[in-house]
Each structure stands twice: as structure tokens, then as C-alpha cells.
Scaffold this motif. Structure first.
Motif, PDB file in Angstrom:
ATOM      1  N   PHE A 213       0.846  -1.186   0.000  1.00  0.00           N
ATOM      2  CA  PHE A 213       0.000   0.000   0.000  1.00  0.00           C
ATOM      3  C   PHE A 213       0.883   1.238   0.000  1.00  0.00           C
ATOM      4  CE2 PHE A 213      -2.607  -3.240   2.030  1.00  0.00           C
ATOM      5  CZ  PHE A 213      -3.809  -3.109   1.346  1.00  0.00           C
ATOM      6  N   GLU A 214       0.531   2.198  -0.843  1.00  0.00           N
ATOM      7  CA  GLU A 214       1.179   3.502  -0.842  1.00  0.00           C
ATOM      8  C   GLU A 214       0.231   4.486  -0.168  1.00  0.00           C
ATOM      9  OE1 GLU A 214       3.933   3.397  -4.829  1.00  0.00           O
ATOM     10  OE2 GLU A 214       1.955   4.332  -4.976  1.00  0.00           O
ATOM     11  N   HIS A 215       0.725   5.111   0.879  1.00  0.00           N
ATOM     12  CA  HIS A 215      -0.049   6.101   1.629  1.00  0.00           C
ATOM     13  C   HIS A 215       0.513   7.480   1.286  1.00  0.00           C
ATOM     14  CE1 HIS A 215      -1.691   2.766   4.011  1.00  0.00           C
ATOM     15  NE2 HIS A 215      -0.449   2.321   4.086  1.00  0.00           N
ATOM     16  N   ASN A 216      -0.339   8.366   0.805  1.00  0.00           N
ATOM     17  CA  ASN A 216       0.094   9.672   0.303  1.00  0.00           C
ATOM     18  C   ASN A 216      -0.715  10.809   0.903  1.00  0.00           C
ATOM     19  OD1 ASN A 216       1.998   9.168  -2.089  1.00  0.00           O
ATOM     20  ND2 ASN A 216       0.341   7.718  -2.448  1.00  0.00           N
ATOM     21  N   THR A 217      -0.021  11.879   1.247  1.00  0.00           N
ATOM     22  CA  THR A 217      -0.637  13.161   1.538  1.00  0.00           C
ATOM     23  C   THR A 217       0.108  14.157   0.664  1.00  0.00           C
ATOM     24  OG1 THR A 217      -1.169  12.513   3.795  1.00  0.00           O
ATOM     25  CG2 THR A 217      -1.170  14.879   3.306  1.00  0.00           C
ATOM     26  N   VAL A 218      -0.584  14.710  -0.326  1.00  0.00           N
ATOM     27  CA  VAL A 218       0.059  15.468  -1.389  1.00  0.00           C
ATOM     28  C   VAL A 218      -0.965  16.406  -2.015  1.00  0.00           C
ATOM     29  CG1 VAL A 218      -0.489  13.705  -3.137  1.00  0.00           C
ATOM     30  CG2 VAL A 218       1.541  15.132  -3.449  1.00  0.00           C
ATOM     31  N   SER A 219      -0.506  17.358  -2.798  1.00  0.00           N
ATOM     32  CA  SER A 219      -1.421  18.169  -3.600  1.00  0.00           C
ATOM     33  C   SER A 219      -1.429  17.641  -5.029  1.00  0.00           C
ATOM     34  CB  SER A 219      -1.005  19.637  -3.596  1.00  0.00           C
ATOM     35  OG  SER A 219      -1.220  20.192  -2.327  1.00  0.00           O
ATOM     36  N   VAL A 220      -2.610  17.510  -5.585  1.00  0.00           N
ATOM     37  CA  VAL A 220      -2.791  17.084  -6.970  1.00  0.00           C
ATOM     38  C   VAL A 220      -3.458  18.240  -7.693  1.00  0.00           C
ATOM     39  CG1 VAL A 220      -3.832  15.411  -8.521  1.00  0.00           C
ATOM     40  CG2 VAL A 220      -3.013  14.662  -6.276  1.00  0.00           C
ATOM     41  N   ASN A 221      -2.768  18.780  -8.689  1.00  0.00           N
ATOM     42  CA  ASN A 221      -3.262  19.961  -9.403  1.00  0.00           C
ATOM     43  C   ASN A 221      -3.638  21.071  -8.431  1.00  0.00           C
ATOM     44  OD1 ASN A 221      -2.948  18.808 -12.004  1.00  0.00           O
ATOM     45  ND2 ASN A 221      -4.812  17.629 -11.662  1.00  0.00           N
ATOM     46  N   GLY A 222      -2.807  21.229  -7.391  1.00  0.00           N
ATOM     47  CA  GLY A 222      -3.001  22.295  -6.419  1.00  0.00           C
ATOM     48  C   GLY A 222      -3.990  22.005  -5.315  1.00  0.00           C
ATOM     49  N   ARG A 223      -4.648  20.846  -5.352  1.00  0.00           N
ATOM     50  CA  ARG A 223      -5.644  20.509  -4.328  1.00  0.00           C
ATOM     51  C   ARG A 223      -5.068  19.498  -3.356  1.00  0.00           C
ATOM     52  NH1 ARG A 223     -11.010  18.572  -6.690  1.00  0.00           N
ATOM     53  NH2 ARG A 223     -11.507  18.615  -4.489  1.00  0.00           N
ATOM     54  N   PRO A 224      -4.984  19.831  -2.064  1.00  0.00           N
ATOM     55  CA  PRO A 224      -4.476  18.873  -1.079  1.00  0.00           C
ATOM     56  C   PRO A 224      -5.391  17.663  -0.972  1.00  0.00           C
ATOM     57  CG  PRO A 224      -4.604  21.096  -0.143  1.00  0.00           C
ATOM     58  CD  PRO A 224      -5.307  21.122  -1.475  1.00  0.00           C
ATOM     59  N   THR A 225      -4.783  16.496  -0.854  1.00  0.00           N
ATOM     60  CA  THR A 225      -5.555  15.271  -0.705  1.00  0.00           C
ATOM     61  C   THR A 225      -4.718  14.220   0.008  1.00  0.00           C
ATOM     62  OG1 THR A 225      -6.960  13.663  -1.858  1.00  0.00           O
ATOM     63  CG2 THR A 225      -4.885  14.232  -2.924  1.00  0.00           C
ATOM     64  N   THR A 226      -5.391  13.278   0.597  1.00  0.00           N
ATOM     65  CA  THR A 226      -4.764  12.106   1.214  1.00  0.00           C
ATOM     66  C   THR A 226      -5.431  10.881   0.616  1.00  0.00           C
ATOM     67  OG1 THR A 226      -4.283  13.286   3.255  1.00  0.00           O
ATOM     68  CG2 THR A 226      -4.362  10.886   3.394  1.00  0.00           C
ATOM     69  N   TYR A 227      -4.621   9.916   0.221  1.00  0.00           N
ATOM     70  CA  TYR A 227      -5.184   8.696  -0.363  1.00  0.00           C
ATOM     71  C   TYR A 227      -4.234   7.529  -0.171  1.00  0.00           C
ATOM     72  CZ  TYR A 227      -2.109   9.641  -4.337  1.00  0.00           C
ATOM     73  OH  TYR A 227      -1.016   9.886  -5.116  1.00  0.00           O
ATOM     74  N   THR A 228      -4.773   6.346  -0.352  1.00  0.00           N
ATOM     75  CA  THR A 228      -4.007   5.104  -0.311  1.00  0.00           C
ATOM     76  C   THR A 228      -4.248   4.364  -1.608  1.00  0.00           C
ATOM     77  OG1 THR A 228      -4.137   4.945   2.095  1.00  0.00           O
ATOM     78  CG2 THR A 228      -3.729   2.889   0.890  1.00  0.00           C
ATOM     79  N   LEU A 229      -3.185   3.825  -2.177  1.00  0.00           N
ATOM     80  CA  LEU A 229      -3.281   2.939  -3.334  1.00  0.00           C
ATOM     81  C   LEU A 229      -2.747   1.573  -2.939  1.00  0.00           C
ATOM     82  CD1 LEU A 229      -1.841   5.123  -6.240  1.00  0.00           C
ATOM     83  CD2 LEU A 229      -4.247   4.761  -5.639  1.00  0.00           C
ATOM     84  N   ARG A 230      -3.350   0.520  -3.464  1.00  0.00           N
ATOM     85  CA  ARG A 230      -2.709  -0.790  -3.348  1.00  0.00           C
ATOM     86  C   ARG A 230      -1.929  -0.975  -4.647  1.00  0.00           C
ATOM     87  NH1 ARG A 230      -7.884  -4.947  -3.748  1.00  0.00           N
ATOM     88  NH2 ARG A 230      -8.617  -4.141  -5.735  1.00  0.00           N
ATOM     89  N   VAL A 231      -0.704  -1.434  -4.510  1.00  0.00           N
ATOM     90  CA  VAL A 231       0.200  -1.483  -5.654  1.00  0.00           C
ATOM     91  C   VAL A 231       0.941  -2.808  -5.727  1.00  0.00           C
ATOM     92  CG1 VAL A 231       0.538   1.016  -5.816  1.00  0.00           C
ATOM     93  CG2 VAL A 231       2.051  -0.332  -4.372  1.00  0.00           C
ATOM     94  N   THR A 232       1.181  -3.216  -6.954  1.00  0.00           N
ATOM     95  CA  THR A 232       2.005  -4.382  -7.254  1.00  0.00           C
ATOM     96  C   THR A 232       3.093  -3.922  -8.215  1.00  0.00           C
ATOM     97  OG1 THR A 232       0.126  -5.871  -7.025  1.00  0.00           O
ATOM     98  CG2 THR A 232       2.037  -6.697  -8.254  1.00  0.00           C
ATOM     99  N   HIS A 233       4.330  -4.301  -7.923  1.00  0.00           N
ATOM    100  CA  HIS A 233       5.450  -4.019  -8.817  1.00  0.00           C
ATOM    101  C   HIS A 233       6.118  -5.339  -9.189  1.00  0.00           C
ATOM    102  CE1 HIS A 233       5.144  -0.118  -6.681  1.00  0.00           C
ATOM    103  NE2 HIS A 233       5.471   0.369  -7.861  1.00  0.00           N
ATOM    104  N   VAL A 234       6.556  -5.429 -10.424  1.00  0.00           N
ATOM    105  CA  VAL A 234       7.366  -6.547 -10.892  1.00  0.00           C
ATOM    106  C   VAL A 234       8.716  -5.961 -11.304  1.00  0.00           C
ATOM    107  CG1 VAL A 234       7.585  -8.416 -12.588  1.00  0.00           C
ATOM    108  CG2 VAL A 234       5.324  -7.800 -11.673  1.00  0.00           C
ATOM    109  N   TYR A 235       9.790  -6.651 -10.930  1.00  0.00           N
ATOM    110  CA  TYR A 235      11.152  -6.181 -11.160  1.00  0.00           C
ATOM    111  C   TYR A 235      11.916  -7.227 -11.965  1.00  0.00           C
ATOM    112  CZ  TYR A 235       9.801  -3.586  -6.959  1.00  0.00           C
ATOM    113  OH  TYR A 235       9.128  -2.832  -6.036  1.00  0.00           O
ATOM    114  N   ARG A 236      12.852  -6.747 -12.768  1.00  0.00           N
ATOM    115  CA  ARG A 236      13.735  -7.620 -13.538  1.00  0.00           C
ATOM    116  C   ARG A 236      15.164  -7.131 -13.289  1.00  0.00           C
ATOM    117  NH1 ARG A 236      11.548  -7.177 -18.893  1.00  0.00           N
ATOM    118  NH2 ARG A 236      12.660  -5.216 -19.126  1.00  0.00           N
ATOM    119  N   ARG A 237      16.069  -8.072 -13.050  1.00  0.00           N
ATOM    120  CA  ARG A 237      17.463  -7.686 -12.859  1.00  0.00           C
ATOM    121  C   ARG A 237      18.112  -7.536 -14.227  1.00  0.00           C
ATOM    122  NH1 ARG A 237      20.233 -10.073  -7.975  1.00  0.00           N
ATOM    123  NH2 ARG A 237      19.156 -11.936  -8.678  1.00  0.00           N
ATOM    124  N   GLU A 238      18.669  -6.352 -14.480  1.00  0.00           N
ATOM    125  CA  GLU A 238      19.326  -6.045 -15.752  1.00  0.00           C
ATOM    126  C   GLU A 238      20.745  -5.579 -15.461  1.00  0.00           C
ATOM    127  OE1 GLU A 238      16.829  -3.095 -17.617  1.00  0.00           O
ATOM    128  OE2 GLU A 238      15.254  -4.563 -18.038  1.00  0.00           O
TER     129      GLU A 238
END
Length: 144
Positions: A93-118
Motif C-alpha cells: 500500500f502507498e499512503h500519500n498526503t500530497v497536492s494534486v493539481n493544487g488541491r491537497p488530498t490524502t489517499y491510499t493505493l494498493r500497488v504491485t510491482h514486478v522487477y527484472r534484474r538487468e
């Protein structure tokens, strides 16, 4: 002796967290450096249509970063991770408190990342982010 997953997380997480903090301040550079530029790469963003191929994904990062500012908190909560050979993943989960297009907001995203070794370095090759079903979506939208 640390496991392959522990070694992977010790290497990747500090760089990934720094890159995400930068994106939420409007700087896509560190995130761009963390991603593979060798296709196939893909992005299933929370606010964006599906992007595939480095040219499209890299462009999306620049446009998204331009809409973020004034990051007050970014935290990546790892729920599960694994690494084997030249492939790895994280789920969390990514927990964020940030401004988006100048509007303050707090939100959570569930995220999946896949990585490759290069060439001995872990690179992200896929990201999927969405809003948890039990949490309301923020009242701001990123543009395309």
C-alpha cells in the motif's frame, strides 16, 4: 545470511521510496531511473489508461509528476515480496498526503510491482495501482 528476498528489498526499497517521494514533489527523474527502459514494460495506473512500452510509460511519468506538489507524506507499506533469480515482486500500500493539481488530498493505493534484474541492477518492469475497495477514492483526478 540474508535471503534473496531480503537482499532484494534492502537494495530496492530505499531507492524506490526516494523515487516515489520525488514524483510526489513533481520530479519524475528518480522514478524514470528506477524503471527498465527495455521493453516489455507496462503501467496499469490508478488514474491512467494502460500504458505499454517504455516511450509511453516514461511519458506518463512526466505528465503525472507535473500534477503533484507539496508532498507531506509518502509511505510504502510492503505486504508481501519475493525474489528468485532475475525476477522479483512487491505487493503493498502507498499512503500519500500530497497536492494534486493544487488541491491537497490524502489517499491510499494498493500497488504491485514486478522487477527484472538487468546488468546486475533491479529495474521495475510493471506497476499496477488501484484504490482499495474498502477505501473511498480521492476527490481529485489526474489528467491523461
Amino acid at each position: 545470511m540474508p535471503s534473496p528476498t531480503e537482499e532484494f528489498l534492502a537494495d530496492v526499497l530505499p531507492r524506490q521510496i526516494a523515487a516515489e517521494r520525488a514524483v510526489h514533489q513533481g520530479d519524475a527523474g528518480p522514478r524514470t531511473a528506477l524503471w527498465s527502459h527495455a521493453d516489455p514494460v507496462s503501467l496499469f495506473g490508478a488514474w491512467l489508461p494502460v500504458r505499454t512500452g517504455w516511450a509511453d510509460v516514461g511519458d506518463a511519468f512526466k505528465r503525472v509528476a507535473a500534477q503533484f506538489s507539496d508532498s507531506r507524506e509518502y509511505r510504502f507499506e510492503v505486504v508481501a515480496a519475493g525474489a528468485s533469480g532475475d525476477l522479483a515482486y512487491t505487493i503493498g500500500f502507498e499512503h500519500n498526503t500530497v497536492s494534486v493539481n493544487g488541491r491537497p488530498t490524502t489517499y491510499t493505493l494498493r500497488v504491485t510491482h514486478v522487477y527484472r534484474r538487468e546488468d546486475g541492477e533491479w529495474k521495475i518492469v510493471h506497476r499496477h495501482g488501484d484504490h482499495p475497495p474498502d477505501e473511498p477514492a480521492p476527490d481529485v483526478e489526474l489528467g491523461p
